[in-house]
Write a protein that holds these residues in place. Structure first.
Motif, mmCIF file in Angstrom:
data_model
loop_
_atom_site.group_PDB
_atom_site.id
_atom_site.type_symbol
_atom_site.label_atom_id
_atom_site.label_comp_id
_atom_site.label_asym_id
_atom_site.label_seq_id
_atom_site.Cartn_x
_atom_site.Cartn_y
_atom_site.Cartn_z
ATOM 1 N N VAL A 196 0.924 -1.534 0.407
ATOM 2 C CA VAL A 196 0.262 0.116 -0.188
ATOM 3 C C VAL A 196 1.022 1.524 -0.026
ATOM 4 N N ALA A 197 2.163 1.527 0.899
ATOM 5 C CA ALA A 197 2.741 1.805 1.064
ATOM 6 C C ALA A 197 3.463 2.674 -0.733
ATOM 7 N N VAL A 198 3.818 1.866 -1.340
ATOM 8 C CA VAL A 198 4.400 1.984 -2.362
ATOM 9 C C VAL A 198 3.626 2.134 -3.287
ATOM 10 N N GLY A 199 2.570 2.143 -3.414
ATOM 11 C CA GLY A 199 1.707 2.349 -4.245
ATOM 12 C C GLY A 199 1.327 3.125 -4.467
ATOM 13 N N LEU A 200 0.769 3.698 -2.868
ATOM 14 C CA LEU A 200 0.468 5.445 -2.481
ATOM 15 C C LEU A 200 0.938 6.791 -2.880
ATOM 16 N N PHE A 201 2.595 6.155 -2.305
ATOM 17 C CA PHE A 201 3.532 7.235 -2.390
ATOM 18 C C PHE A 201 4.500 7.315 -3.717
ATOM 19 N N ALA A 202 5.480 5.861 -3.910
ATOM 20 C CA ALA A 202 6.198 5.866 -4.477
ATOM 21 C C ALA A 202 5.760 6.416 -6.453
ATOM 22 N N LEU A 203 4.670 4.720 -6.647
ATOM 23 C CA LEU A 203 4.311 4.652 -7.991
ATOM 24 C C LEU A 203 2.571 6.270 -7.919
ATOM 25 N N GLY A 204 1.542 6.498 -7.091
ATOM 26 C CA GLY A 204 1.845 8.010 -7.179
ATOM 27 C C GLY A 204 2.326 8.748 -7.894
ATOM 28 N N GLU A 205 3.345 9.246 -7.072
ATOM 29 C CA GLU A 205 4.284 10.566 -7.161
ATOM 30 C C GLU A 205 4.909 10.009 -9.189
ATOM 31 N N VAL A 206 5.051 8.274 -9.409
ATOM 32 C CA VAL A 206 5.383 8.919 -10.604
ATOM 33 C C VAL A 206 5.029 8.652 -11.328
ATOM 34 N N PHE A 207 3.772 8.550 -11.521
ATOM 35 C CA PHE A 207 2.210 8.402 -12.083
ATOM 36 C C PHE A 207 1.999 10.305 -12.357
ATOM 37 N N LYS A 208 1.781 11.176 -11.748
ATOM 38 C CA LYS A 208 2.005 12.139 -11.451
ATOM 39 C C LYS A 208 2.843 13.015 -12.513
#
Lengths: 508, 151
Positions: free
Chosen positions: A217-229
């Motif tokens: 959950v943490a890697v998805g929300l923060f790391a991937l979320g920011e990359v997608f942005k």
């Protein structure tokens, strides 16, 4: 004297060669994370949890926990050092806690004093780091002794206070922050119930019996979320980087910034101890304070060195202060400390008052390693700052796909199921969408981490009272904590009603 | 703040809260030696979430309309990379780590910016082989190595 001997033992742990290496890797990556715009400390730490988990696989559980947390904490406070670099050189803050630094830092760079600004930022961060560590050493024992007297009812109320503090200060809308908190708590109930062993919300999907993995959950929300942005908004790092020039600050620079550094360190430390108020608020407040007490307030914003020294000290002091509630009470006060707590729990190390008794090597080893890490950072950031400035030019087109690949590798390496990789991608989308619409993510992670503990303490307290819910207000300490929690929500609410602007943490 | 987005979110969270409440009624209520069963906590949380969603829904009525500032979004780039990531995850166990990672990275690099194909290939190859070598050979970790039909 007890504390001192524990600290010495901590140094024995921290000075082991592999732990020195881990601390070095941590602060090095932390500085890089701080320098790179787009990767904050939260995603940096989240991204590295699986990597450290695989690196420490050969060690005993206790040693593995100590080494991992040494590395992860290094990323956390290392990012505070690195965040100033882009603020000063590019006028783009690497982290939200360095936003204020751009005001005077970039002006100094335009006047050709970038080197001095960077050096003062590093020196201020170092002083603040040491000040907050001394505070941590002094307060750790007494605070955890107080917390040891807490029963389940008091713990439940204390954790509610922690949630209230973070949700009250996070983001633009308190309703949204609370929705995120409750959403996080709800997600934490998925899986087998700790007390009764009943499966909840699993729908016979075997992967869900263990609950949603915090890491995914943490890697998805923060790391991937920011990359997608970054991909969607086409955020490329361009812009001219100012010349650094002479690095060593002059005597008058040092004299001018001594006061702001001292005040910034102390202020930052105390703000950091408070849950909910993090490094961003600390840097903001210390800048305002310096401007208020300065003899030349008009110089602020024109490139005065005090405007760099104070906020940079404050954000580092705050990151040290934030470790206190985490380590002694088991209450993370911000998103990043919540992620650190999740990492500790992964190793079966429960932060809280018992941490210092049960896992002294982890607790004191971490504290001692932070002393060493701060020295490393000072060395890294003074002569090598020109090298780090080069990191800014890392092409985003290579960086972003690589972060996705590292996230997927990390989650798969720890979980060894593709189910979690799909979950990771889903949470990446969710994280992007939520952050894009001003739903703060830190309370969600906090809810997810604290959820099982809140539920356990609630049920233990209610079992002891035979199901009487009044137990939470009948115990005096619990009542006081609940009242503070209520005030924490009510005061900003009424201030808003009366038309006052309330400062909030945009990002923690 | 975006009115439509927040309304969608509020309705979604409302539904989610209600779902958790309904579903927690199906969980066994009793727990041996404990006054509170495993159903209470999620039920209460679901209730709170329902209230908060209604509050958010009411708040959206006060939003001003003039906030829509359309910015260009790179939907195509994102979709290509996201779909590539889904294929990456799906094929990981069948085709193995090295090949899927290599392909994902080459597609990712080229989608971000066309050109310099050889540089992309070299970087993707060194990353996928490097991680595989470090993690599997050196640290004795587990990754699906090569396609299953090779073994």
């Amino acid at each position: 004297m007890d504390t001192l001997s524990f600290l010495l033992e901590g140094f024995q742990t921290a000075l082991q060669p592999h732990n020195l290496l881990f601390a070095f890797i941590g602060v090095l990556i932390g500085t890089a994370v701080g320098v790179l715009p787009g990767i904050g400390p939260m995603s940096g730490v989240a991204l590295l949890i699986p990597v450290t988990a695989s690196m420490t696989a050969g060690l005993s559980p206790e040693q593995a926990a100590a080494s991992s947390i040494i590395l992860l904490a290094g990323v956390y406070y290392g990012a505070m050092y690195g965040g100033s670099t882009t603020s000063i050189l590019l006028n783009t803050p690497g982290e939200s806690s360095s936003v204020v630094t751009t005001l005077d830092g970039y002006q100094m760079a335009r006047q050709g004093r970038a080197g001095a600004a960077l050096a003062i930022a590093a020196i201020g961060s170092f002083v603040a780091g040491i000040v907050s560590l001394i505070g941590l050493v002094l307060l750790a024992e007494p605070l955890s002794n107080v917390a040891l007297k807490f029963g389940p009812a008091e713990y439940f109320s204390l954790m509610l206070l922690g949630l209230a503090a973070v949700s009250g200060l996070a983001g633009k809308s308190m309703t949204k922050a609370w929705i995120m908190t409750v959403f996080g708590l709800l997600l934490s109930t998925i899986g087998l119930d700790n007390v009764s062993g009943v499966a909840r919300f699993t729908y016979n999907i075997s992967y869900l019996y263990g609950g949603l993995e915090f890491l995914t959950v943490a890697v998805g929300l923060f790391a991937l979320g920011e990359v997608f942005k970054s991909i969607l908004h086409n955020e490329m790092n361009d812009g001219d980087i100012a010349k650094i020039g002479r690095i060593l600050p002059t005597k008058s620079d040092l004299k001018e910034s001594a006061g702001p550094i001292a005040r910034g360190s102390l202020l930052g430390f105390f703000i950091g101890v408070l849950p909910g108020a993090g490094a961003t608020l600390a840097s903001f407040f210390s800048y305002i304070l310096e401007k208020k007490i300065s003899k030349h307030p008009e110089k602020f914003g024109q490139g005065t060195i005090a405007g760099v020294a104070a906020p940079e000290s404050a954000n580092n002091g705050a990151s040290g202060g934030a470790m206190i509630p985490l380590l002694t009470l088991g209450i993370p006060g911000s998103g990043t400390t919540a992620i650190l707590m999740g990492a500790l729990i992964m190793y079966n190390v429960q932060p809280g008052p018992l941490l210092f008794d049960e896992h002294p090597a982890v607790a004191w080893g971490l504290i001692a390693s932070m002393f060493i890490g701060n020295v490393m950072l000072l060395i890294l950031n003074m002569p090598l700052v020109k090298l780090f400035a080069k990191i800014i030019q890392t092409p985003t087109k290579y960086l972003l796909p690589l972060i996705i690949a590292i996230s997927i590798f990390g989650v798969y390496a720890v979980q060894v199921t593709t189910f979690d990789v799909f979950l990771l991608l889903a949470f990446g989308l969710l994280g992007y969408w939520l952050a894009e619409h001003d739903y703060p993510l830190a309370p969600l992670v906090l809810g997810l981490v604290l959820g099982p503990m809140i539920e356990n303490n609630m049920r233990r307290a209610l079992t002891a009272s035979n199901g009487d819910y009044l137990v939470f207000v009948e115990k005096p300490i619990s009542l006081v904590l609940l009242v503070i929690a209520l005030l924490w929500i009510a005061v900003p609410f009424f201030m808003k009603l009366r038309g006052k602007t309330v400062i909030v943490n945009e990002d923690m | 703040m975006n009115k439509t987005a927040d309304r969608i979110a509020a309705v979604a969270f409302l539904a989610l809260g209600a779902l958790f409440m309904v579903e927690s009624l199906r969980i066994s209520k009793s727990a041996y030696g404990s006054a509170v069963g495993p159903n209470v906590f999620p039920f209460l949380l679901g209730l709170v979430l329902v209230f908060l969603s209604i509050k958010l829904l009411l708040e959206t009525r006060r939003y001003s309309e003039a906030t829509s500032e359309k910015q260009a979004r790179q939907y195509k780039k994102f979709l290509v990379i996201f779909i590539a990531a889904i294929f990456y995850a799906g094929l990981l166990e069948m085709v193995g780590y090295v090949i899927t990672t290599f392909l994902f990275l080459v597609i990712g690099f080229q989608t971000m910016e066309k050109g310099a194909l050889w540089k992309s290939i070299a970087l993707a190859a060194s990353f996928s082989l490097g991680v595989y070598g470090l993690y599997v050979k050196l640290l004795q970790g587990t990754l699906p190595s090569w396609p299953i039909w090779f073994q």
